[in-house]
Design a protein around this motif. Structure first.
Motif, PDB file in Angstrom:
ATOM      1  N   GLY A   1      -4.471  13.359  49.787  1.00 33.46           N
ATOM      2  CA  GLY A   1      -3.388  14.229  51.043  1.00 33.46           C
ATOM      3  C   GLY A   1      -3.632  15.632  50.916  1.00 33.46           C
ATOM      4  N   PRO A   2      -3.468  16.371  51.716  1.00 27.92           N
ATOM      5  CA  PRO A   2      -3.362  17.933  51.480  1.00 27.92           C
ATOM      6  C   PRO A   2      -2.792  18.682  50.584  1.00 27.92           C
ATOM      7  CG  PRO A   2      -1.971  16.998  53.288  1.00 27.92           C
ATOM      8  CD  PRO A   2      -1.754  16.238  52.342  1.00 27.92           C
ATOM      9  N   ILE A   3      -2.656  18.089  49.803  1.00 33.07           N
ATOM     10  CA  ILE A   3      -1.449  18.897  48.773  1.00 33.07           C
ATOM     11  C   ILE A   3      -2.868  19.175  47.457  1.00 33.07           C
ATOM     12  CG2 ILE A   3       0.381  19.148  46.840  1.00 33.07           C
ATOM     13  CD1 ILE A   3       0.986  15.777  48.079  1.00 33.07           C
ATOM     14  N   LEU A   4      -2.944  20.766  47.109  1.00 29.61           N
ATOM     15  CA  LEU A   4      -3.897  21.077  45.959  1.00 29.61           C
ATOM     16  C   LEU A   4      -3.383  21.880  44.693  1.00 29.61           C
ATOM     17  CD1 LEU A   4      -6.921  21.294  45.551  1.00 29.61           C
ATOM     18  CD2 LEU A   4      -6.552  23.410  46.563  1.00 29.61           C
ATOM     19  N   PRO A   5      -3.201  21.181  43.368  1.00 26.32           N
ATOM     20  CA  PRO A   5      -1.883  21.642  42.354  1.00 26.32           C
ATOM     21  C   PRO A   5      -3.385  22.770  41.599  1.00 26.32           C
ATOM     22  CG  PRO A   5      -2.032  18.868  42.058  1.00 26.32           C
ATOM     23  CD  PRO A   5      -3.401  19.845  43.375  1.00 26.32           C
ATOM     24  N   ILE A   6      -2.421  23.490  40.791  1.00 25.67           N
ATOM     25  CA  ILE A   6      -3.210  24.507  40.239  1.00 25.67           C
ATOM     26  C   ILE A   6      -2.831  24.361  38.738  1.00 25.67           C
ATOM     27  CG2 ILE A   6      -4.365  26.578  40.105  1.00 25.67           C
ATOM     28  CD1 ILE A   6      -3.874  27.544  43.005  1.00 25.67           C
ATOM     29  N   VAL A   7      -4.080  23.871  37.657  1.00 25.60           N
ATOM     30  CA  VAL A   7      -3.578  23.976  36.583  1.00 25.60           C
ATOM     31  C   VAL A   7      -4.193  25.005  35.703  1.00 25.60           C
ATOM     32  CG1 VAL A   7      -3.867  22.210  34.728  1.00 25.60           C
ATOM     33  CG2 VAL A   7      -3.422  21.296  36.632  1.00 25.60           C
ATOM     34  N   PRO A   8      -2.780  26.125  35.588  1.00 23.84           N
ATOM     35  CA  PRO A   8      -3.909  27.161  34.248  1.00 23.84           C
ATOM     36  C   PRO A   8      -4.068  26.557  33.099  1.00 23.84           C
ATOM     37  CG  PRO A   8      -0.948  27.104  35.062  1.00 23.84           C
ATOM     38  CD  PRO A   8      -1.558  25.796  35.923  1.00 23.84           C
ATOM     39  N   VAL A   9      -5.763  27.690  32.538  1.00 23.45           N
ATOM     40  CA  VAL A   9      -6.553  27.248  31.821  1.00 23.45           C
ATOM     41  C   VAL A   9      -6.124  27.689  30.371  1.00 23.45           C
ATOM     42  CG1 VAL A   9      -6.730  24.699  31.903  1.00 23.45           C
ATOM     43  CG2 VAL A   9      -8.618  26.562  32.404  1.00 23.45           C
ATOM     44  N   LYS A  10      -6.288  28.289  29.097  1.00 23.90           N
ATOM     45  CA  LYS A  10      -6.260  29.309  29.020  1.00 23.90           C
ATOM     46  C   LYS A  10      -7.959  29.642  28.726  1.00 23.90           C
ATOM     47  CE  LYS A  10      -4.632  27.937  24.287  1.00 23.90           C
ATOM     48  NZ  LYS A  10      -5.077  27.163  24.138  1.00 23.90           N
ATOM     49  N   ASN A  11      -8.900  28.682  28.786  1.00 25.27           N
ATOM     50  CA  ASN A  11     -10.088  29.204  29.180  1.00 25.27           C
ATOM     51  C   ASN A  11     -11.352  27.546  29.669  1.00 25.27           C
ATOM     52  OD1 ASN A  11     -10.673  27.729  26.854  1.00 25.27           O
ATOM     53  ND2 ASN A  11     -10.503  29.442  25.306  1.00 25.27           N
ATOM     54  N   ILE A  12     -12.573  28.480  29.335  1.00 21.08           N
ATOM     55  CA  ILE A  12     -13.492  27.574  30.426  1.00 21.08           C
ATOM     56  C   ILE A  12     -13.682  26.212  29.231  1.00 21.08           C
ATOM     57  CG2 ILE A  12     -15.725  28.134  28.975  1.00 21.08           C
ATOM     58  CD1 ILE A  12     -17.199  27.470  30.686  1.00 21.08           C
ATOM     59  N   ASP A  13     -13.310  26.133  27.254  1.00 24.65           N
ATOM     60  CA  ASP A  13     -13.314  25.301  26.480  1.00 24.65           C
ATOM     61  C   ASP A  13     -12.406  23.861  26.934  1.00 24.65           C
ATOM     62  OD1 ASP A  13     -15.734  25.859  25.166  1.00 24.65           O
ATOM     63  OD2 ASP A  13     -14.871  27.665  24.562  1.00 24.65           O
ATOM     64  N   GLU A  14     -11.812  24.753  27.477  1.00 29.22           N
ATOM     65  CA  GLU A  14      -9.623  24.172  27.548  1.00 29.22           C
ATOM     66  C   GLU A  14      -9.956  23.138  28.917  1.00 29.22           C
ATOM     67  OE1 GLU A  14      -6.172  25.898  27.085  1.00 29.22           O
ATOM     68  OE2 GLU A  14      -5.143  24.597  28.833  1.00 29.22           O
ATOM     69  N   ALA A  15     -10.694  23.665  29.858  1.00 29.53           N
ATOM     70  CA  ALA A  15     -11.034  22.822  30.776  1.00 29.53           C
ATOM     71  C   ALA A  15     -11.514  21.712  31.208  1.00 29.53           C
ATOM     72  CB  ALA A  15     -11.307  23.973  32.131  1.00 29.53           C
ATOM     73  N   ILE A  16     -12.803  22.541  30.023  1.00 33.30           N
ATOM     74  CA  ILE A  16     -13.767  20.832  30.029  1.00 33.30           C
ATOM     75  C   ILE A  16     -13.198  19.696  29.161  1.00 33.30           C
ATOM     76  CG2 ILE A  16     -15.815  20.565  28.514  1.00 33.30           C
ATOM     77  CD1 ILE A  16     -17.190  22.604  29.154  1.00 33.30           C
ATOM     78  N   ALA A  17     -12.754  20.369  27.882  1.00 35.87           N
ATOM     79  CA  ALA A  17     -11.669  19.448  27.359  1.00 35.87           C
ATOM     80  C   ALA A  17     -10.062  18.751  28.053  1.00 35.87           C
ATOM     81  CB  ALA A  17     -10.607  20.062  26.331  1.00 35.87           C
ATOM     82  N   PHE A  18      -9.764  19.471  29.535  1.00 36.30           N
ATOM     83  CA  PHE A  18      -8.908  18.751  30.137  1.00 36.30           C
ATOM     84  C   PHE A  18      -9.363  17.470  31.457  1.00 36.30           C
ATOM     85  CE2 PHE A  18      -6.237  17.812  34.087  1.00 36.30           C
ATOM     86  CZ  PHE A  18      -4.770  18.253  33.075  1.00 36.30           C
ATOM     87  N   ILE A  19     -10.739  17.812  31.286  1.00 30.03           N
ATOM     88  CA  ILE A  19     -11.311  16.736  32.170  1.00 30.03           C
ATOM     89  C   ILE A  19     -11.577  15.747  31.867  1.00 30.03           C
ATOM     90  CG2 ILE A  19     -14.026  16.623  33.834  1.00 30.03           C
ATOM     91  CD1 ILE A  19     -13.612  19.745  34.690  1.00 30.03           C
ATOM     92  N   ASN A  20     -12.326  16.485  29.346  1.00 31.91           N
ATOM     93  CA  ASN A  20     -12.905  14.935  29.510  1.00 31.91           C
ATOM     94  C   ASN A  20     -11.976  14.242  28.802  1.00 31.91           C
ATOM     95  OD1 ASN A  20     -15.533  15.438  29.876  1.00 31.91           O
ATOM     96  ND2 ASN A  20     -15.662  16.917  27.697  1.00 31.91           N
ATOM     97  N   ASP A  21     -10.700  14.237  29.145  1.00 27.24           N
ATOM     98  CA  ASP A  21      -9.065  13.494  28.262  1.00 27.24           C
ATOM     99  C   ASP A  21      -9.110  12.528  29.537  1.00 27.24           C
ATOM    100  OD1 ASP A  21      -8.988  14.652  26.365  1.00 27.24           O
ATOM    101  OD2 ASP A  21      -7.883  15.976  26.672  1.00 27.24           O
ATOM    102  N   HIS A  22      -9.635  13.090  30.875  1.00 23.43           N
ATOM    103  CA  HIS A  22      -9.118  11.675  32.272  1.00 23.43           C
ATOM    104  C   HIS A  22     -10.778  11.261  32.478  1.00 23.43           C
ATOM    105  CE1 HIS A  22      -6.628  15.067  31.980  1.00 23.43           C
ATOM    106  NE2 HIS A  22      -5.322  14.257  32.547  1.00 23.43           N
ATOM    107  N   ASP A  23      -9.797  10.065  33.644  1.00 23.56           N
ATOM    108  CA  ASP A  23     -11.193   9.449  34.039  1.00 23.56           C
ATOM    109  C   ASP A  23     -12.413   9.763  34.174  1.00 23.56           C
ATOM    110  OD1 ASP A  23      -9.867   6.981  33.031  1.00 23.56           O
ATOM    111  OD2 ASP A  23      -9.193   6.222  35.356  1.00 23.56           O
ATOM    112  N   ASN A  24     -13.695   9.457  34.765  1.00 23.72           N
ATOM    113  CA  ASN A  24     -14.847   9.924  34.692  1.00 23.72           C
ATOM    114  C   ASN A  24     -14.577   9.941  36.595  1.00 23.72           C
ATOM    115  OD1 ASN A  24     -16.215  10.751  32.390  1.00 23.72           O
ATOM    116  ND2 ASN A  24     -17.422   8.258  32.357  1.00 23.72           N
ATOM    117  N   PRO A  25     -14.708  11.466  37.510  1.00 19.87           N
ATOM    118  CA  PRO A  25     -14.249  11.978  38.713  1.00 19.87           C
ATOM    119  C   PRO A  25     -15.550  11.383  39.703  1.00 19.87           C
ATOM    120  CG  PRO A  25     -14.414  14.527  37.027  1.00 19.87           C
ATOM    121  CD  PRO A  25     -14.898  12.662  36.289  1.00 19.87           C
TER     122      PRO A  25
END
Ligand SMILES: NC(=O)c1ccc[n+]([C@@H]2O[C@H](COP(=O)([O-])OP(=O)(O)OC[C@H]3O[C@@H](n4cnc5c(N)ncnc54)[C@H](O)[C@@H]3O)[C@@H](O)[C@H]2O)c1
Ligand SMILES: CC1=C(/C=C/C(C)=C/C=C/C(C)=C/C=C/C=C(C)/C=C/C=C(C)/C=C/C=C(\C)C=O)C(C)(C)CCC1
Length: 529
Positions: free
Chosen positions: A350-374
């Motif tokens: 749907g047309p809802i876009l959440p923004i999740v703030p992170v500290k840095n690129i490493d935290e972004a990568i860890a966040f993605i890897n903690d969830h299902d492969n998109p």
């Protein structure tokens, strides 16, 4: 808006009869010739072209789709896919020679491209032409008979397809079954040569479980939460436009729509401003008017999305307007969203876009890897090292830099998920491949036994040693374990040493050659030649 009850569902008896007819047609070789396949593919292109305006109306009825989105993303894309298959099917279907092998070349080993049989495709509501007719093109090109079960949630488009297919295509080889859960369940009780299921992971589990009973192979094209990673130094204006486009097309009801954004905390507000600017540029008079921005497919999905939005602990940066009677939700950006938020609990669609703030690129990568492969992973950056770091340390169906959605349209790129986002690949040649059996074939002449006769009993040590000399493999030198003895740190030192030796020998041979040439020159000079 369309009503699912307006569809006349196929009865169970009709389903059984369709299955039997198509099996007979397949056995009779109705689509054996490439010429016969091409007739059906071309007819399919004309089915769309001749009924272009009716399709546009049907999309408006089902999804409130702006006509440009219908034309660009579905009708023209599907006609283009027909043309690609029409032009290339001879090449795709050609028998391939196996790679040369000294032992076996005399048997002329080849790979025959065989149609699998009668195949079934179950398609979703969100791209009711491209995802219904795209598989039809590939299946026919591969020589299969084809049954389509389109979505009951897009009744105007599904009804139109069901009306037109028998008028344009041969009913002996292609059929449409209309229905919902009971009809699909009935279809799944029958044996198929292959099933392509496109839709949600929840239903995919039921489809795979049912198919297991008849050992029917299944490809699944599913969805999930496709993240966007933002490099704060990127071209934010372009990034914001392309993200908003990916989110607003079909009101975010796209399997590869950007689902949420990961951005460093201190760049969040600048990103929000850029997203708002893109929104205002897209919809100068607002997005609510009919034909400007689509609608949520039904009330169930509207309430699901409204519920997720009502429960969010994030801050609505802009948007957030809803109208239940019209199933309207405006493009909505929500900032400061945490990982455990309602908006992060499931694929939004749907047309809802959440923004999740992170500290840095490493935290972004860890966040993605903690969830299902998109299904898709998007990165916005002009820095090669940034993009490589994200792509090299994550896994997803596709990895796209600096754009959204367009990879689906690129000829030559496979489209498919991994794990919970799907299995198997489709679009164009990859759809043909999905519905094709690669049949190994060879023709072994009698004289081969003069070389390979030792395979026959009675077995002797001499025969064994002869066969070993024919098939025996000489491995490259053993990888040497490092001093600490851990299996993880293996290094191909021997290979390195061998390259060093090869270079030394080459230098030596060159030096000898040059010296010899010089000596010859001196000798010639000495004798006055
Ligand atoms: N990867 C892709 O190519 C792709 C493309 C489009 C959509 N999707 C995914 O599809 C989902 C949205 O589509 P949807 O809501 O139409 O999906 P859905 O799973 O609800 O329905 C898809 C199809 O399955 C049938 N179906 C539904 N319930 C069933 C049941 N219990 N038993 C048997 N059949 C059943 C429906 O009739 C329909 O034809 C999203 O998750 C989206 O990400 C994936
Ligand atoms: C024109 C010349 C050039 C430039 C060409 C350029 C810049 C072309 C750009 C083309 C783009 C951006 C095309 C984008 C197309 C996107 C499409 C069709 C997206 C489709 C998405 C779909 C169908 C999504 C499906 C989702 C699903 C199924 C999930 O539910 C030059 C400069 C290169 C040369 C001169 C000519």
């Amino acid at each position: 808006m369309a009503d699912t009850t307006s569809l006349k569902y196929t009865t169970f008896d009709e389903i059984d009869a369709i299955h039997a007819t198509l099996r007979q047609s397949f056995r009779a070789g109705k689509l054996k010739s490439i010429a016969a396949r091409k007739v059906q593919i071309l007819q399919l292109a004309y089915l769309i072209q001749d009924n272009y305006d009716r399709f546009k109306e049907a999309f408006a009825a089902d999804l409130g789709r702006p006509t440009l989105e219908t034309a660009f993303l579905e009708l023209d894309s599907t006609v283009s896919d027909c043309k690609i298959a029409y032009d290339r099917v001879e090449k795709w279907a050609q028998t391939e020679k196996a790679p040369f092998s000294f032992n076996f070349f005399a048997m002329r080993p080849v790979i025959r491209k065989e149609p699998k049989g009668v195949v079934l495709s179950i398609s979703p509501f969100n791209y009711p032409v491209w995802l219904a007719l795209g598989p039809m093109i590939g299946a026919i090109a591969a020589g299969n008979c084809f049954v389509l079960k389109p979505s009951e949630l897009s009744p105007a488009v599904s009804g139109l397809i069901a009306e037109l297919v028998p008028k344009y295509l041969d009913p002996d080889v292609v059929r449409v079954v209309l229905g919902a859960v009971p009809e699909t369940t009935r279809l799944l009780e029958l044996p198929w040569a292959h099933i392509l299921y496109t839709g949600s992971g929840r239903v995919a589990k039921l489809v795979c479980a049912a198919a297991a009973k008849t050992l029917t192979p299944v490809s699944t094209e599913l969805g999930g939460k496709s993240p966007v990673v933002i490099d704060p130094k990127c071209d934010l204006k372009t990034a914001a436009k392309r993200i908003m486009w990916g989110k607003c097309v079909n009101v975010g009801q796209t399997c590869v729509a950007p689902d949420y954004i990961l951005v460093p905390q201190d760049a969040q507000d600048e990103l929000v401003q850029a997203l708002k600017a893109a929104h205002d540029e897209f919809y100068p008079s607002g997005p609510s008017a009919a034909g400007v921005f689509g609608r949520i497919v039904n009330h169930t999905h509207f309430r699901r999305l409204k519920g997720l939005l009502d429960r969010t602990a994030g801050e609505i940066a802009f948007g957030g307007e809803t109208n239940e009677s019209d199933k309207y939700i405006s493009p909505t950006v929500v900032k400061n969203v945490k990982g455990d938020d309602s908006l992060m609990s499931e694929e939004l669609f749907g047309p809802i876009l959440p923004i999740v703030p992170v500290k840095n690129i490493d935290e972004a990568i860890a966040f993605i890897n903690d969830h299902d492969n998109p299904l898709a992973l998007y990165v916005f950056s002009q820095d090669a090292a940034f993009k490589a770091k994200v792509f090299d340390n994550t896994l997803s169906g596709s990895a796209v830099a600096n754009d959204t959605l367009v990879h689906c349209a690129v000829d030559g790129l496979p489209f498919g998920g991994i794990g919970p986002s799907g299995s198997g690949y489709h679009t164009r040649k990859y759809t043909f491949d999905m519905f094709t059996h690669l049949r190994s074939s060879l023709d072994s002449p009698s004289w081969v036994d003069s070389i390979f006769g030792s395979r026959f009993p009675p077995y002797t040590a001499k025969k064994e040693s002869y066969l070993k000399s024919l098939l025996g493999v000489k491995l490259p030198p053993r990888p040497r374990q490092l001093a600490n003895g851990t299996d993880k740190s293996l290094a191909l030192c021997d290979d390195g040493r061998r390259s060093y030796f090869v270079v030394l020998t080459a230098v030596f041979v060159l030096a000898v050659g040059v010296t010899q040439l010089r000596v010859t020159e001196w000798a010639k000079e000495a004798v006055g030649l």
